[in-house]
Design a protein around this motif. Structure first.
Motif, PDB file in Angstrom:
ATOM      1  N   LEU A 109       0.813  -1.219   0.000  1.00 15.38           N
ATOM      2  CA  LEU A 109       0.000   0.000   0.000  1.00 15.38           C
ATOM      3  C   LEU A 109       0.842   1.264   0.000  1.00 15.38           C
ATOM      4  O   LEU A 109       0.319   2.364  -0.135  1.00 15.38           O
ATOM      5  CB  LEU A 109      -0.948  -0.001   1.214  1.00 15.38           C
ATOM      6  CG  LEU A 109      -2.188  -0.867   1.011  1.00 15.38           C
ATOM      7  CD1 LEU A 109      -3.013  -0.943   2.281  1.00 15.38           C
ATOM      8  CD2 LEU A 109      -3.050  -0.338  -0.122  1.00 15.38           C
ATOM      9  N   ARG A 110       2.155   1.094   0.123  1.00 14.74           N
ATOM     10  CA  ARG A 110       3.031   2.286   0.064  1.00 14.74           C
ATOM     11  C   ARG A 110       3.209   2.746  -1.370  1.00 14.74           C
ATOM     12  O   ARG A 110       3.590   3.865  -1.635  1.00 14.74           O
ATOM     13  CB  ARG A 110       4.394   1.951   0.667  1.00 14.74           C
ATOM     14  CG  ARG A 110       4.354   1.977   2.172  1.00 14.74           C
ATOM     15  CD  ARG A 110       5.756   1.944   2.779  1.00 14.74           C
ATOM     16  NE  ARG A 110       5.702   1.055   3.929  1.00 14.74           N
ATOM     17  CZ  ARG A 110       6.509   0.027   4.129  1.00 14.74           C
ATOM     18  NH1 ARG A 110       7.467  -0.255   3.281  1.00 14.74           N
ATOM     19  NH2 ARG A 110       6.383  -0.727   5.192  1.00 14.74           N
TER      20      ARG A 110
ATOM     21  N   PRO B  27       2.158   4.114  -4.925  1.00 15.34           N
ATOM     22  CA  PRO B  27       1.038   4.924  -5.443  1.00 15.34           C
ATOM     23  C   PRO B  27       0.104   4.111  -6.340  1.00 15.34           C
ATOM     24  O   PRO B  27      -1.104   4.315  -6.332  1.00 15.34           O
ATOM     25  CB  PRO B  27       1.736   6.021  -6.242  1.00 15.34           C
ATOM     26  CG  PRO B  27       3.111   6.093  -5.684  1.00 15.34           C
ATOM     27  CD  PRO B  27       3.456   4.726  -5.208  1.00 15.34           C
TER      28      PRO B  27
ATOM     29  N   GLN C 221      -2.240   2.208  -4.230  1.00 17.93           N
ATOM     30  CA  GLN C 221      -3.182   3.130  -3.578  1.00 17.93           C
ATOM     31  C   GLN C 221      -4.293   3.500  -4.545  1.00 17.93           C
ATOM     32  O   GLN C 221      -5.463   3.587  -4.165  1.00 17.93           O
ATOM     33  CB  GLN C 221      -2.450   4.390  -3.103  1.00 17.93           C
ATOM     34  CG  GLN C 221      -1.542   4.154  -1.906  1.00 17.93           C
ATOM     35  CD  GLN C 221      -0.568   5.292  -1.669  1.00 17.93           C
ATOM     36  OE1 GLN C 221      -0.639   6.342  -2.308  1.00 17.93           O
ATOM     37  NE2 GLN C 221       0.351   5.090  -0.741  1.00 17.93           N
ATOM     38  N   ARG C 222      -3.917   3.685  -5.820  1.00 21.59           N
ATOM     39  CA  ARG C 222      -4.926   3.981  -6.848  1.00 21.59           C
ATOM     40  C   ARG C 222      -5.941   2.847  -6.918  1.00 21.59           C
ATOM     41  O   ARG C 222      -7.146   3.082  -6.952  1.00 21.59           O
ATOM     42  CB  ARG C 222      -4.256   4.111  -8.223  1.00 21.59           C
ATOM     43  CG  ARG C 222      -3.781   5.473  -8.593  1.00 21.59           C
ATOM     44  CD  ARG C 222      -3.618   5.594 -10.097  1.00 21.59           C
ATOM     45  NE  ARG C 222      -2.707   4.645 -10.675  1.00 21.59           N
ATOM     46  CZ  ARG C 222      -1.394   4.840 -10.812  1.00 21.59           C
ATOM     47  NH1 ARG C 222      -0.840   5.951 -10.393  1.00 21.59           N
ATOM     48  NH2 ARG C 222      -0.630   3.907 -11.372  1.00 21.59           N
TER      49      ARG C 222
ATOM     50  N   VAL D 183      -6.742   0.575  -4.705  1.00 20.88           N
ATOM     51  CA  VAL D 183      -7.582   0.477  -3.497  1.00 20.88           C
ATOM     52  C   VAL D 183      -8.633   1.583  -3.483  1.00 20.88           C
ATOM     53  O   VAL D 183      -9.799   1.347  -3.158  1.00 20.88           O
ATOM     54  CB  VAL D 183      -6.687   0.535  -2.232  1.00 20.88           C
ATOM     55  CG1 VAL D 183      -7.526   0.688  -0.986  1.00 20.88           C
ATOM     56  CG2 VAL D 183      -5.829  -0.714  -2.131  1.00 20.88           C
ATOM     57  N   LEU D 184      -8.222   2.776  -3.885  1.00 25.35           N
ATOM     58  CA  LEU D 184      -9.180   3.902  -3.907  1.00 25.35           C
ATOM     59  C   LEU D 184     -10.294   3.637  -4.913  1.00 25.35           C
ATOM     60  O   LEU D 184     -11.470   3.911  -4.651  1.00 25.35           O
ATOM     61  CB  LEU D 184      -8.456   5.210  -4.254  1.00 25.35           C
ATOM     62  CG  LEU D 184      -7.666   5.839  -3.103  1.00 25.35           C
ATOM     63  CD1 LEU D 184      -6.808   6.997  -3.601  1.00 25.35           C
ATOM     64  CD2 LEU D 184      -8.606   6.335  -2.004  1.00 25.35           C
TER      65      LEU D 184
ATOM     66  N   GLU E 297      -3.628   0.280 -12.224  1.00 24.82           N
ATOM     67  CA  GLU E 297      -2.332   0.144 -11.559  1.00 24.82           C
ATOM     68  C   GLU E 297      -1.215   0.586 -12.481  1.00 24.82           C
ATOM     69  O   GLU E 297      -0.245   1.208 -12.079  1.00 24.82           O
ATOM     70  CB  GLU E 297      -2.126  -1.314 -11.149  1.00 24.82           C
ATOM     71  CG  GLU E 297      -0.970  -1.505 -10.197  1.00 24.82           C
ATOM     72  CD  GLU E 297      -0.716  -2.959  -9.895  1.00 24.82           C
ATOM     73  OE1 GLU E 297      -1.535  -3.816 -10.303  1.00 24.82           O
ATOM     74  OE2 GLU E 297       0.309  -3.249  -9.262  1.00 24.82           O
TER      75      GLU E 297
END
Lengths: 159, 512
Positions: free
Chosen positions: A76-77, A79, A82-83, A85-86, B221
Motif C-alpha cells: 500500500l506504500r 502509489p 493506492q490507486r 484500493v481507492l 495500476e
C-alpha cells in the motif's frame, strides 16, 4: 528476487489449502440423500483433494526452482496500489448508493472521483464526461434496450 | 442447404444487419484498444442482448467476436502493442512495416487476411459441425465427462507458465460451479441461505468481474499515457502483387486457425503463432520474417479470424466451448433458451442455420467496417485511459445489474473483480476458471450419472474407446506442456549462464 517469488507462491498456495479445507468442512454439512450412493458432497470433496494436491505441488516446485518468479509486490506504500484500493473503495460505495441515490447521480460522482484518482486534471473534460456519460447510458438503456436503471431520488423527474 | 438459404433471408433483414454491423464496429474498437479483449467485449455486451431476438443477439455477439479479432491488429501494427492477445504475432512484422512507412500496406493486408480467414473458418464450420454433431449423438454420459476433462486439460496446458497454477485455477472454477443445486438430487450446496445463488453463481456477473473489472483494476495500476499515432493510413485494399504473393499463406493459415480453434480451449493467440511459424518455415525468404515480411502479417491475421469459425464447431456440435469467447456465447445461447450440443441440430436446426448465416454476413461486415473505419480506428488507440477505464467500470456494473435487476449481482461482480485481479497479481490464469464454470456441471452430472448406472465402476476409462482416447489426450497435453515449460526454463537458464560467462571472462565461448 527468488525469496519474494517464493513467499508470494507460499502465500497463495497456503490460502488455497485453507480454502480447500474450509470447503471440505462445509461439504460435510450437506444433507444426505439415502436413495443415492454418491451424495452432494462427493464431487466437491474430490475437487478439494485435487486443489490441495495442486497447491502442494506448486509450492514444492516454487521451493525447488533455482530462479524465482518475478512478482510485483502488493504494497500500500506504492502509489499504483493506492490507486487500485481507492478505485475499489469508490466502486463499492457506488454499488451501495446506486439504488438510493440513482444511477445518474452516483455515476457522475463516481466518474469524476475515479478520473481524478487516475491522475486526470483536465477539469472541463472531467466534468463534461462525468455529467454526459451517465445520462447517455441511462437514456440508451431505458429507451433503446428497455432496461430501467435505478432512479433513486430522481424518480419523479426520470419517470 | 435450403435451410441455410432461408436463414439468409432472415439474417439480411435491416434490424439484423444493423445488429451485426454494430457488433463488428464495437468489436473492432474493443480489439483496437490495448488492454480490452474480445472476451471482455462479449462479456460486457451479453446482458444487453438479453431482450433481443436470438438472431439479433447472436448476430451482434458474433460480430463483436469477428471485429475484435481484426481490430487487435491495428495497434499491433501502429504502436507495437497488440490490441488482443491473438494479434501478438502480427506485431512482429506489422510494426517494422509501419516503421518504414508501410503502415497502410500492413493494415490493408491485415484487413483482407482477417476477412478471408473468417470466411474459411465459417465455411469449415458449416460443413464440419453437422458431421461432428451426428457423431456426438452416440455419446453417452461417460463420453461427455471425458470430453469435459479433455477440454479443461487443454486450457490448463496452454494458460500461463505453470501447470500447477493452471490446475489450481481449474479446481477453483470447478468448486465455484458446485455452488447452487445438486444436478442429481436438487439439494442446495454452498448457498448459505441466499436464494439468488440457488441456480449457481450468476454466470455473466461472474464473468464480467473476472475479465472486465479485474482488467480495469490492472489497467489503473499501470496507467500510462496514450501514444500519439503519426503513421499514415493511406490504403484500404492491398496491392495486387501483395495479395497474389500472400494468397497461399492466407488459405493455409485460415485452415490452421480453424482447426486449432476447434480444439476446446485453444484460442486465436495459439492459432496466430502456429500459422506464423508455419508461414516462416515454408517461406522462400524466412530471414525476412521479424523484419517486415508481408506474409508475417497475413498469416497470423488469417489464422486468428479462422479460429473464430473453428471455435464455434465444438460449441454448436458438442456443447463444449472452443475458447473463452465461445464459452460466453454458450451462456448467451442458454439465456435465449437454447442448449448447444448435438441435440441442437435435431431440435433447433433453423436457429443453427441462422447462426451460420449471421457469421457469413459478419465476415462481409468486417470488410466494410474495416475499409470505412480504418483511419478512425487508428485514432481510437489514442483515447485517454484515464477516461476510458472508469467508463468501462460503469458499463460493467450496469451490465451485471441489468441481468436480473438485482444489486446483489453487482456485488458479485465486484467480488470476482477483486479475485480476478489477485489471480493476475499472483500469476494464476483466468481462462481455466471460465471453462471450469461451464464444463464443471457437465462433468459432474455425467460422471455421477454413469457411476449410478455402473454401480460405482470406473471401467469406462478402458472399456469405451472414445473415453480412453480423450482421457489419454488430456494427460498427454498436460505432460507435453510440462516438458515444454521445463525446456524453456532450461534454455533460459543456459542463455543466462552464457551471458554471465561472457561478462566474467570476456569470451564468446559457451561454458561446458
Amino acid at each position: 528476487m527468488k525469496q519474494k517469488g517464493l513467499r508470494a507462491n507460499l502465500i497463495s498456495g497456503t490460502a488455497a489449502i485453507i480454502f480447500g479445507i474450509w470447503v471440505w468442512f462445509q461439504a460435510d454439512k450437506f444433507p444426505e440423500d439415502p436413495t443415492i450412493t454418491l451424495n452432494s458432497d462427493f464431487f466437491p470433496k474430490v475437487l478439494v483433494l485435487g486443489l490441495i494436491a495442486a497447491s502442494l505441488s506448486m509450492m514444492l516446485i516454487a521451493y525447488m526452482s533455482e530462479k524465482g518468479e518475478q512478482f510485483d509486490s502488493i504494497s500500500l506504500r506504492k502509489p499504483a496500489m493506492q490507486r487500485v484500493v481507492l478505485i475499489l473503495a469508490a466502486t463499492m460505495i457506488y454499488a451501495l448508493v446506486m439504488k438510493p441515490l440513482s444511477f445518474i447521480l452516483g455515476g457522475m460522482l463516481y466518474l469524476f472521483a475515479v478520473t481524478f484518482v487516475l491522475g486526470n486534471r483536465k477539469w472541463k473534460q472531467m466534468l463534461l464526461v462525468s455529467v454526459i456519460a451517465p445520462i447517455v447510458v441511462f437514456y440508451i438503456f431505458k429507451n433503446v434496450l428497455g432496461i430501467t436503471l435505478p432512479m433513486g431520488i430522481l424518480k419523479f423527474i426520470l419517470r | 442447404m435450403d435451410g441455410l438459404l432461408q436463414s439468409f433471408a432472415a439474417v439480411t433483414q435491416p434490424d439484423v444487419i444493423l445488429a451485426i454491423f454494430i457488433g463488428v464496429a464495437g468489436g473492432t474498437v474493443l480489439g483496437a484498444l490495448p488492454g480490452l479483449t474480445a472476451t471482455m467485449g462479449v462479456a460486457l455486451l451479453v446482458p444487453f442482448t438479453f431482450g433481443m431476438d436470438l438472431i439479433n443477439s447472436m448476430g451482434m455477439l458474433l460480430g463483436i467476436f469477428l471485429g475484435a479479432m481484426y481490430g487487435g491488429s491495428i495497434p499491433a501494427i501502429l504502436i507495437r502493442t497488440p490490441g488482443t492477445p491473438a494479434a501478438a504475432a502480427t506485431a512482429m512484422d506489422g510494426y517494422p512495416m509501419g516503421q518504414r512507412g508501410e503502415a497502410g500496406r500492413a493494415l490493408s493486408m491485415s484487413l483482407i487476411s482477417s476477412v478471408s480467414g473468417s470466411f474459411i473458418g465459417v465455411a469449415v464450420m458449416i460443413f464440419l459441425s453437422p458431421q461432428i454433431s451426428k457423431f456426438a449423438l452416440k455419446f453417452s454420459s461417460a463420453e461427455f465427462f471425458s470430453l469435459a476433462v479433455f477440454g479443461l486439460s487443454i486450457i490448463i496446458a496452454i494458460s500461463g507458465n505453470s501447470i500447477s497454477k493452471g490446475l489450481m485455477a481449474a479446481f477453483f472454477g470447478l468448486l465455484l460451479s458446485t455452488i447452487g443445486s445438486d444436478p442429481i438430487n436438487g439439494l442446495p450446496r454452498f448457498i448459505f441461505g441466499r436464494m439468488e445463488l440457488y441456480e449457481g453463481p450468476p454466470f455473466i456477473p461472474t464473468l464480467i468481474g473476472l475479465f472486465a473489472v479485474s482488467e480495469v483494476l490492472a489497467g489503473a495500476e499501470k496507467i500510462i499515457s496514450a501514444k500519439k499515432i503519426n503513421a499514415k493510413v493511406d490504403r484500404i485494399l492491398p496491392a495486387r502483387k501483395d495479395f497474389i504473393k500472400c494468397f497461399p499463406t492466407i488459405i493455409k493459415s485460415g485452415l490452421i486457425g480453424c482447426f486449432i480453434g476447434a480444439i476446446p480451449g485453444a484460442g486465436g493467440d495459439i492459432a496466430a503463432f502456429v500459422a506464423y511459424g508455419e508461414a516462416k518455415r515454408s517461406s522462400k525468404t524466412p530471414e525476412d520474417f521479424g523484419h517486415g515480411a508481408i506474409e508475417g502479417v497475413a498469416a497470423p491475421e488469417a489464422a486468428n479470424n479462422g479460429c473464430a469459425g473453428g471455435a464455434m464447431i465444438p460449441l454448436l456440435s458438442l456443447g463444449v466451448p472452443g475458447d473463452a469467447v465461445t464459452a460466453i456465447l454458450l451462456g448467451a445461447l442458454t439465456m435465449q433458451g437454447l442448449q448447444p450440443g448435438p441435440l441442437m441440430y435435431l431440435e433447433h436446426l433453423p436457429d443453427v442455420h441462422n447462426i451460420f448465416a449471421a457469421m457469413i454476413v459478419g465476415c462481409f461486415c468486417v470488410f466494410i467496417v474495416g475499409a470505412l473505419g480504418m483511419k478512425v480506428f487508428a485514432r481510437v488507440i489514442s483515447i485517454d485511459k484515464k477516461l476510458l477505464l472508469p467508463c468501462i467500470m460503469i458499463l460493467s456494473l450496469v451490465g451485471s445489474y441489468s441481468m436480473r435487476n438485482n444489486i446483489v449481482d453487482v456485488y458479485i461482480t465486484i467480488i470476482f473483480g477483486i479475485i480476478g485481479y489477485l489471480f493476475q497479481k499472483y500469476h494464476y490464469p483466468l481462462s481455466p476458471i471460465l471453462l471450469a464454470l461451464i464444463l464443471g456441471p457437465m462433468a459432474e452430472r455425467n460422471l455421477r450419472r454413469y457411476l449410478v448406472i455402473s454401480s460405482g465402476n470406473f471401467d469406462f476409462i478402458y472399456t469405451r474407446p472414445i473415453c480412453t482416447v480423450l482421457l489419454l489426450a488430456a494427460v498427454a497435453s498436460l505432460i507435453i506442456s510440462l516438458l515444454n515449460q521445463r525446456k524453456i526454463t532450461r534454455n533460459l537458464a543456459k542463455a543466462e549462464a552464457e551471458g554471465r560467462y561472457r561478462d566474467e571472462f570476456g569470451s564468446d565461448e559457451a561454458p561446458r
